[in-house]
Structure formats: C-alpha cells, structure tokens
Design an enzyme around this catalytic site. Structure first.
Site, short mmCIF file in Angstrom:
data_model
loop_
_atom_site.label_atom_id
_atom_site.label_comp_id
_atom_site.label_asym_id
_atom_site.label_seq_id
_atom_site.Cartn_x
_atom_site.Cartn_y
_atom_site.Cartn_z
N LYS A 69 47.52 66.17 -25.78
CA LYS A 69 48.49 66.99 -26.52
C LYS A 69 49.57 66.07 -27.06
O LYS A 69 50.00 65.13 -26.37
CB LYS A 69 49.08 68.05 -25.58
CG LYS A 69 50.01 69.05 -26.27
CD LYS A 69 50.49 70.14 -25.30
CE LYS A 69 51.40 71.15 -25.99
NZ LYS A 69 51.86 72.22 -25.08
N SER A 112 51.55 78.17 -21.90
CA SER A 112 51.03 77.35 -23.01
C SER A 112 49.71 76.63 -22.75
O SER A 112 49.12 76.08 -23.67
CB SER A 112 52.08 76.31 -23.42
OG SER A 112 53.07 76.91 -24.20
N SER A 140 51.44 77.12 -26.58
CA SER A 140 51.67 76.05 -27.54
C SER A 140 50.55 75.00 -27.58
O SER A 140 50.47 74.25 -28.55
CB SER A 140 52.99 75.35 -27.22
OG SER A 140 52.90 74.67 -25.98
#
Lengths: 95, 485, 478
Positions: B76, B175, B151
C-alpha cells in the site's frame, strides 16, 4: 450543530488551510452534517467513565540514551522544496 | 501462475517449477495489461522488482529461503519505501521519494519478498471507496462501475484481479476489512500494536494498524508471520512473541463459541447480505460451532465517536505537511502564513481537509471536553462491550459491511452516508481488537464479506476460523470474469 | 501609588543527555546545520517517537531535589501550532500530567533571610530548531539540529516580588541543575533559558495584574534589567490611564528595553491532547529510589554542613557552595592542606576567585588545582613562606610557573628562620640607623615598625615575621 461561514474560516485558519471563497458553502454544509452525526454522542451519559486514550493498557517503554543516528542531511535535503547553505528556507520569520 | 495462492507459489519456487524472475515478470506483464482497467497501482517498480527477484532466486538456490522469498507482493502506498515514491494517495506527497523504509517494508525485504509496486488508496487513508485518491478512483474488478472499498482499495483490487498474489493494507476504521469484503478477498487487521507502525504514514495513530490482504486465510497467515513483531522504533508496538500463524490453521472448530451481536443484524443491513452471512454461520454450525446471541449495546455510537477521535489525531498528524522539509510547496509564497495555507490548501483534497477541520475544531479551546474527551469516554464504553462479550464467546461474527460494493460516485458527495458504511468495522479499531473479513458469497456479481472479530492477540484463532470455512467453501477461489485468465 | 511587583519564572533547562528525547540523534552543540536532525527530528512522514530513559531519570532527579510530588503516571501531549522551527506542527510536551508536580526552593534575600518559592511543576518536552535570520534573499533559514533536544521546563509560582528575587531564584535553579549534573547551564549556548511573567498591582490588592511574558533573557544581568524595565513600563502604562496587554515581549539587550513580539500577536489555541504515539510514563518506586540514591549533597545541605564542619560564617559557606565545583574545590583544598579551614576559605574566595573572574575562567579551566593551592597553604602553615610571600607564590602558580614548592625554590622565597641569620641582619639595621635606634630607646616606640620594615626589606620579605618581631624587640631593648 450548525457552523456558519465565519466558523469555517476560523477553523481553516487554525488548520492553515487555504479554502477558496466558492468552496466555503460546501464545507460549511458538510462540516455541519458531520457535527450533527457526532452530536449523537450526547445521547449517552458518560459521567464517571474514564477516558480511553489508547487501546492497550500499556506504559511507555524507555530507550537507552545512545546516539544511534548518523548524518543523513544530503539524503533528507534532496527531497526538500527549498534549501540553501544546508538550511531549510521559509519566507522571512519576524519575531 | 496468477491464480496460485502464496502458499502454492512458495512451494513452486522451492521446487524449481519456476523462478522468482519468471513469476515477477508474469505479474508485471499482467499489471501492464490489465491495471489500466482498475487503477490499483500508483507506482509499479519494475526494475527494483526484477532485481529483488534475481536476488531471491539466488537465495532459493542457496537453500536459505523463507516462505516468502521470491514471492511478489504489492505495498500500500502508505508505507515508506526507500528511494521509491510514497504518496499516501495525495498530491501533497506526489513528489515524495521516501528516504527510508517502513519497518513492515524492511521485514518483507528481509524475508526476500519481491515488491511489484505501490497500491492506490484513499488520500492519507481517509475514505471508504478509494475515490479520494489524487491518482483517481480504483474500480472494483468484479464490477468496474462499483467502488472497491477503501482505504486499501488498490491492494484489495490488485489481489482480486490477480495483479498481485498478496498485498499489505492498513486499517484505521475498516480499511483492510471493508475493501477485502467488497472485492471478495481475505484480509486481517491485527490487534493494535501487533505490527509496527514505523514508516507507515499516520492517519489516526491510536487506531492505525497494518495487516495483510490475500485471497486465502493461509496466505494471510504467511504474510502476517513476516509482518508482525515488536519494533523498538514504535512505542506502541507490543513486546510479545509472534506465534507461527500457520501452525493452528487446521484446528478443529468443535465447541467454538461464536457470538452474533444483535446490533450487527438490525436496521441498515441489506437483507441479501444478511442471507449470505446467515448461510456462512450455518457452515460453522455444521463444523460444530456453538452460536450465542450477544449484544454490543454501544455499536451505534462507534461512528460518531470515531469521527471525533480519528479527525482529531489526523489534524495533528498532518500538520507536518507544511511545504518546508518535503512534499508540496506552493509557488512564490508571499509570507509564512501564505506558504502554509496555500501549500496545504493545494496539497490536500476535500475529504482530508474536512477531517483536518473537524479534528481542529474538536480539539479547539472550549470544545475539547464536549468532543474529544466525550469521545474518549465512549471509546471506553465501546471497548467494555467487547470485553463483556469475550467473557461469553470465542469470536464474534457478522457482516463486514452493511451492503455490497456501491457504485462509483454514489456516496462521494455525501460524507456522512459514506461514513456510515463503516458501521460494523469501526468499533473494532476503537477497541484495538483483531478483525478479519472472509469471502462469504455474492449478491449478484458483487462479493459479500463475513467479519470475524477476536479477542486481543488472537489472530491465530481468527485465521484458523477463517481457514476452516475456506476448506469448506470456494468463494475465495472465484475470480472476477475479466481477470480470471 | 505604591506598586507591588509579581513575577513568576519559566526556566527551560536543556537536559544533558547524549541523544535526543525521542530519537537517537546527537544533542552535541555546534554541529554543522541539520547534520544532527534525523528522520524523527525532521518529522518525516511515518516516523515515531521513543522516549529517552535518561531524560526521565534527570527529570525525576530534579523533582526529588526540590521536594516535589512525582507523577506516577505522567502523560505526553501534543501542543499544536505552526512554526518553521517546529517540524511536526506540534511540540511533544506535557500538559495535564507533568512528571514533576508541586515542589519548592528556598532563596536567600539580600537582608540574609530566606524565602520559600513555590515550584508549580516541571515537565519534559522537546526543544525546537533555530531560525537563522541572516538574509537569504528575503528568506529565513532553518537549522533543526536543536529540534528534539530534551528540555525540562520548570515553572515557578508567582512568588517573586522583585527583579532581584527573580535573579536569586534563577541563580539558585541554575546552581541546582548543575549540582544535579542534569544541565550544563550554559546560557550563551541556550542550555538554560529564562522567561519571566511580570505584572504589577497596587500594594495590598489581592488579584493579580495583567502579565506580560518577557523572553530572551540569556544572562542573569539581562533578567534584572529586563524585569526592571518591564515593571517601569507597566507602571507607566497604568499611571497614564492605559491598560497592560497580556502578551509576549522580547528583551532587546542592545536597547535595554522590551518590545512586543510580532509573531505571537494572535492568541494561540494549542489544541493540546494526549500524544497517541506515546504511552503513559510510569514511575516505579524502585526507579525513584534508585534515582534518589544518586542525589548529590544539595546546596542548602552543603552550606549547613560547611558552617558546622568548617566553622565558616553563613556568608562564606553560601559563597563556597554556590556551585558544586566551588564546593568540591574548597573541600579538596581543606583536606589536602590538612590545615585551617578558614585560611583555606579566604584563599579560595579571595585570590583564587578573583583570578578566575579576572581571566573569565571556570574552575575546571584553572591552572591552579585544589591540590596546588593546598600545597601552598601547607608551606604557610609550616612557616616556609609567610602569608605575604604566598600571594607572590600564588600569582606565579596562576601564571603556570609550577606548584608552590617549585616556585618557592626557583624564586628563593623560602622564609629565613635561622635566628642567627636574622640577628645578624637586625644588628646591621640597628647599626645603620643609630639615630632612629636612639629615638626608639628614648621612648618613640612607633619607630618599631620602621625597623621591621627595614629588616623585611633587607631579607626581601623572607624573614619570618614572628621571629623578626621577637628578636628586634630584644635587640632594641638591650
């Protein structure tokens, strides 16, 4: 909880955020809605409840006083927007 | 090769069925060909990946490979990666080449994993749909008109679309779990403090926790083995031994007590999603688990509480983005105040600005007690609900998200509606507990995730409970049509 | 109208740790700009603080020394404001739960009495970087080497009633932190910085007046001048019908005046909240007791002991205990000389201190060590030299000519104690001054001094004065 334009301007200043004139009504509306959501907290009586700052009931670990970092100025300043004479530059600060 | 799990790839690499370089090239080629449809990557690190792959091949040949040596993964874009752009999905950090590695990244490097690139995400992890990213929204591989969740939407979409066998995510209010659910993959948010936060760009420090996102629970266990552990650079990291998370995957579930919170099956839950969840509970019953109805009475307060705590922390955490030492700086600042206001005004997107402002307001003079302190007290009550529940049950189950993936643009103009989509995941972060999402079925072509919540540091149990379900189901093996071959 | 001055002090004392409070970067002073600012100090995205144990130990040591309540679970908080020398946009400090709670310190007033000053709290925090105002084409340069240096902020109650009291208090804290070896006390380098909250009120009024915070007081001299100036200014403002504004003012030592700081015009809303990156700091009893066992003898106790053990006056004892180094020096001199403690005190406070002042030197930089001074005192005691000659010996030692014995030997300053030799000289002197001898014997006894002088002159001061007196009397009266 309803905010008005001047509240939003005050908060934006506190947070050092430039918000354009035409965006202020949108922020005023959305922030007010969020505060309405948040206001649901008031439904619960929390007197006598200890505030919880942290998920784990642990205490701070202490580090030995040793110098472990070396000079990395060059690497760090390579990503800086403005430097001179190894200093970070900002518009003049008046004390 | 892209349909193989990490466990299978790891075995294949060790057997010499293929090299890491071949494997890496095949994923890089897939990313090049297919990622434009989903936009799951912000950066693809082709050269670095190939050089890591060649190193991994040497290590495998030398016989000192770990389970992840040579396995390609995606990070990420919230984790700092030395020499590689680390944007956190923001224009503010569009030109930020991190000068150091996050602890999580170092750990994967030590394990010999290969980094394919950095995945797309909501700006500074603030969002539930991946629409707040400066790099454009990510699309759900199951339905390109739907959001992937957020997210960690880029990581979820990349894994679902077979553009990486595994990826890292971070979870502040859901998330990891929510995008895992919406993209039909498996993801675990460990106990707060289990994985180091050092080098992970902070959103809300007392809630943030990194975890793995894969297709199977077994793969999550392999990844978590590498990620978890004490880090002396993170004061909130826990000094506690890390078990081998693969060791107990096959433990029998007979007698397992599963708590179903009444509040997770009430108003607001899509009835089709409810059916899928109920069906998966039936499977657990078949395996000998015992179902206990429980109550988490303060569930409804989790979202309001979270939207004080998280913005308060983020408003302070993002103050360092000031255009002085790194990141976006406006042109020709007239004075210091102008430098701050325009750099930040230009660098942050609307959702980030909203949260910074809510946070600054909640902490400001005269409002602290009514907002921040109140929220901290509610956090205690929410946490106590779980404590009581775990006196009765071993794990708690329910839906990860009240609906399947919503359409792109559907909620992006209405923050509050968006916030409410995290209603089942947020309380877990407030309490600091581990939580997981497991593919449990579909509504139409959109996946549904089953959430499993465990007691503190019971990640191994969660992975075991998820694994046993996956032994008896194939939801996790299904691939979105456009990305199945 | 008669005015009462009310002053409270905030002292920022840099703790003498090797590394920073939350990072492993060095705290050494004077490094090239930004070479000691690591990722944590720069507030790069993703970095986290970890607390330095030594900083905690030093804060506890201070707390114990001022008899303070220690907070068993103290909490770090973020103080949020934007400033270029503050990289994270917040300072990690302590707010509601400081590590050191209420304590006190006694100061000596000019009339010899003592006054107890309340210490409100002392808390740990990180220092900021430095803004360099040389002109970089209209820009300011920022050096973050100092960012993250541990500070102990010591806050007093508004118990001080004059600039002189404020200075006495600050000096006492300064001496204390150096006794405790938790701060080097270097005011030039900014290791010890004082701010004063100054207000005035009509004598007898209960409520406090509006205060101004005076900053930039980097010497004790400036503290006194700045406060005196500020008091006058406030009285002027009020007496001419105005109102004192609560503000931060900067002392300008060139002009000898204070002026409002432009950058702090707006009231700050610091939005304090507990730092979620740090956990509560727990002080365990064992740790506190371990620190207590390392406490040195503190100034007041040492002063008391000096008056008793060495029979010194209160004044002498307080001068000799003003710093730990001075006290140690004195005691080494007394012990090594094995002689009169009062004589030792006179020498340490007299010629030795005067020489330090004259050359602007610290005790640690002195060529004359305590052992050397003791060596000289021994030679006075055993009559090798007189007290008068000793001054010459001391000066030679100060100038690097060696220890007392070397100087005495080299310069031939050994006292003449051979009575035969002295008698011979006396005979010469009497013979050479028959008129005076006659007058003396005729009753003009004040001429005795003249003969002593002549004898000393003839021996270059080396004759033992006691013997000279005795023998001269005998000869003149015979």
């Amino acid at each position: 909880m309803s905010l008005d334009r001047s509240d939003v301007e005050k908060i934006a200043h506190l947070a050092r955020l430039a918000i354009s004139e035409e965006d202020i009504p949108g922020y005023t509306h959305n922030l007010s809605n969020i505060l309405d959501l948040v206001a649901q907290m008031d439904a619960v009586d929390t007197s006598g409840v200890e505030p919880m700052a942290h998920p784990l009931d642990a205490t701070q670990r202490l580090r030995a006083d040793e110098v472990s970092e070396t000079n990395q100025r060059e690497a760090f300043q390579k990503i800086a927007p403005a430097t001179e004479a190894s200093l970070y530059l900002v518009p003049q600060v008046i004390e | 090769m892209h349909n193989k799990t990490i466990a299978e790839l790891s075995a294949g690499l060790k057997n010499g069925d293929f090299s890491s370089e071949e494997l890496t090239r095949s994923f890089l080629a897939r990313i090049e060909k297919l990622d434009p449809q989903v936009n799951s990557y912000i950066s693809v690190t082709t050269d670095e990946a190939l050089s890591q792959a060649r190193e991994a091949d040497k290590r495998i040949a030398a016989g000192n490979a770990s389970a992840l040596t040579g396995v390609p993964i995606a990070q990420k874009d919230i984790f700092c990666t030395n020499g590689v752009k680390t944007s956190s999905g923001s224009k503010m950090l569009d030109k930020f080449i991190a000068p150091y590695d996050a602890t999580v990244v170092s750990k994967f490097n030590q394990a010999g994993a290969v980094m394919l690139g950095k995945t797309n995400m909501d700006e500074f992890a603030m969002g539930s749909s991946n629409e707040t990213s400066f790099y454009g929204p990510v699309k759900n591989p199951w339905d390109l008109t739907a959001v992937p969740g957020g997210s960690s939407g880029g990581s979820a979409a990349a894994v679902a679309a077979r553009l990486a066998p595994g990826a890292t995510g971070t979870d502040t209010g859901g998330s990891i779990r929510q995008p895992a659910a919406l993209c039909g993959i498996t993801g675990i948010k460990p106990t707060y403090g289990r994985v180091s936060r050092y080098g992970m760009i902070a959103f809300a420090s007392s809630l943030d926790q990194a975890g793995p996102m894969e297709r199977t629970s077994e793969d999550c266990a392999l990844m978590l083995n590498a990620m978890a552990g004490f880090d002396e650079r993170d004061s909130t990291s826990v000094e506690k031994d890390v078990p081998d998370y693969t060791a107990s995957l096959n433990d029998d579930l007979k007698g397992l007590k599963i708590g179903l919170p009444r509040e997770y099956f009430g108003e607001g839950l899509d009835s089709e999603v409810a059916k899928v969840i109920e069906a998966s509970i039936e499977e657990y019953k078949k395996q000998g688990a015992e179902i206990v109805e429980i109550s988490l009475p303060n569930t409804g307060l989790a979202v309001p509480t979270y939207y004080v705590v998280a913005p308060a922390e983020c408003s302070s955490n993002l103050s360092r983005m000031d255009g002085v030492r790194f990141g976006h700086r406006c042109d020709n600042p007239a004075d210091l105040e102008d430098l701050y206001k325009r750099s930040r005004g230009e660098g942050f997107g609307a959702e980030v600005k909203r949260r910074i402002m809510i946070g600054a307001y909640a902490l400001s003079a005269g409002y602290y007690d009514a907002y921040y302190l109140k929220a901290q007290k509610l956090r205690q009550l929410i946490s106590d609900d779980f404590k009581k529940a775990f006196e009765q049950v071993d794990v708690i189950m329910g839906p990860t998200s009240p609906t399947t993936a919503f359409n792109l643009g559907e909620k992006s103009d209405d923050p509050v509606t968006m916030y409410l989509s995290d209603i089942y995941t947020i309380a877990v972060n407030l309490a600091g507990l581990p939580g997981m999402s497991v593919p449990a079925g579909f509504v139409g072509q959109r996946p549904v995730g089953l959430q499993i919540i465990g007691n503190y540091f019971e990640e191994a149990r969660l992975l075991n409970v998820a694994h046993k379900f996956q032994q008896a189901s194939d939801w996790h093996q299904r691939a979105p049509e456009n990305f199945s071959d | 109208m008669e005015w009462e001055v009310v002053i409270g002090c905030e002292i920022h004392s840099q703790l003498a740790t090797k590394s920073k409070i939350f990072s492993g970067a060095s705290t050494a002073y004077g490094a090239e700009p930004n070479t000691q600012a690591c990722a944590v100090d720069l507030g790069l995205p993703g970095v986290l603080p970890v607390l330095n144990k030594e900083a905690v130990r030093m804060a506890v040591k201070f707390g114990l020394a001022v008899g303070a309540e220690l907070t068993k679970r103290s909490v770090f908080a973020r103080k949020n404001y934007f400033y270029p020398d503050l990289p994270k946009g917040y300072q990690i400090s302590q707010f509601e739960l400081p590590i050191v709670g209420i304590g006190h310190l006694d100061i000596e007033l000019e009339d010899g009495s003592t006054k107890r000053i309340g210490i409100t709290r002392a808390h740990l925090e990180e220092d900021a970087g430095k803004s360099l105002h040389e002109d970089f084409h209209g820009m300011t340069g920022i050096d973050l080497n100092r960012a993250g240096t541990p500070l102990l902020e010591i806050v007093s109650e508004p118990d001080l009633r004059s600039a002189k009291e404020a200075v006495a208090y600050m000096k006492k804290i300064h001496s204390l932190v150096r006794y405790l070896e938790i701060c080097d006390g270097n005011m030039q380098e900014g290791s010890f910085r004082c701010d004063a909250n100054v207000s005035v009120r009509p004598m007898g009024q209960k409520e406090l007046g509006t205060r101004a915070e005076v900053k930039n007081l980097n010497s004790f001299r400036f503290v006194e001048r700045a406060i005196d100036y500020e008091v006058e200014r406030q009285i002027d403002v009020i007496e001419s019908g105005g109102k004192v504004v609560q503000e931060t003012r900067l002392y300008d030592s060139d002009k000898g005046e204070t002026r409002a700081m432009r950058s702090k015009e707006e009231a700050n809303d610091y939005r304090y909240f507990p730092d979620p990156d740090l956990l509560p700091v727990e002080l365990e009893d064992d740790f506190i007791e371990m620190v207590r066992s390392t406490l040195p003898e503190l100034p007041d106790a040492k002063k008391e002991r000096f008056t008793e053990q060495y029979s010194l006056s209160t004044y002498d004892a307080s001068v000799l205990t003003a710093s730990r180094e001075m006290g140690d020096f004195y005691e080494t001199v007394v012990t090594a000389s094995g002689g009169d403690a009062k004589v030792a005190a006179n020498w340490v406070m007299g010629d030795f201190s005067a020489s330090l002042n004259k050359d602007n030197k610290e005790i640690s930089e002195s060529v004359v060590t305590a052992e050397m001074l003791a060596g000289m005192l021994k030679r006075i005691a055993d009559n090798t030299i007189s007290g008068k000659i000793a001054k010459e010996v001391f000066e030679a030692m100060w100038n690097g000519e060696g220890d007392a014995d070397t100087v005495i030997d080299k310069k031939g300053l050994k006292q003449i104690t051979d009575s035969g030799a002295i008698e011979a000289i006396i005979d010469d002197v009497i013979n050479n001054n028959p008129k005076q001898a006659e007058q003396y014997r005729g009753g003009k006894e004040q001429l005795f001094g003249f003969f002593v002088g002549q004898v000393m002159k003839a021996t270059q001061g080396k004759a033992n004065p006691g013997q000279v007196n005795e023998l001269l009397k005998k000869k003149l009266n015979s």
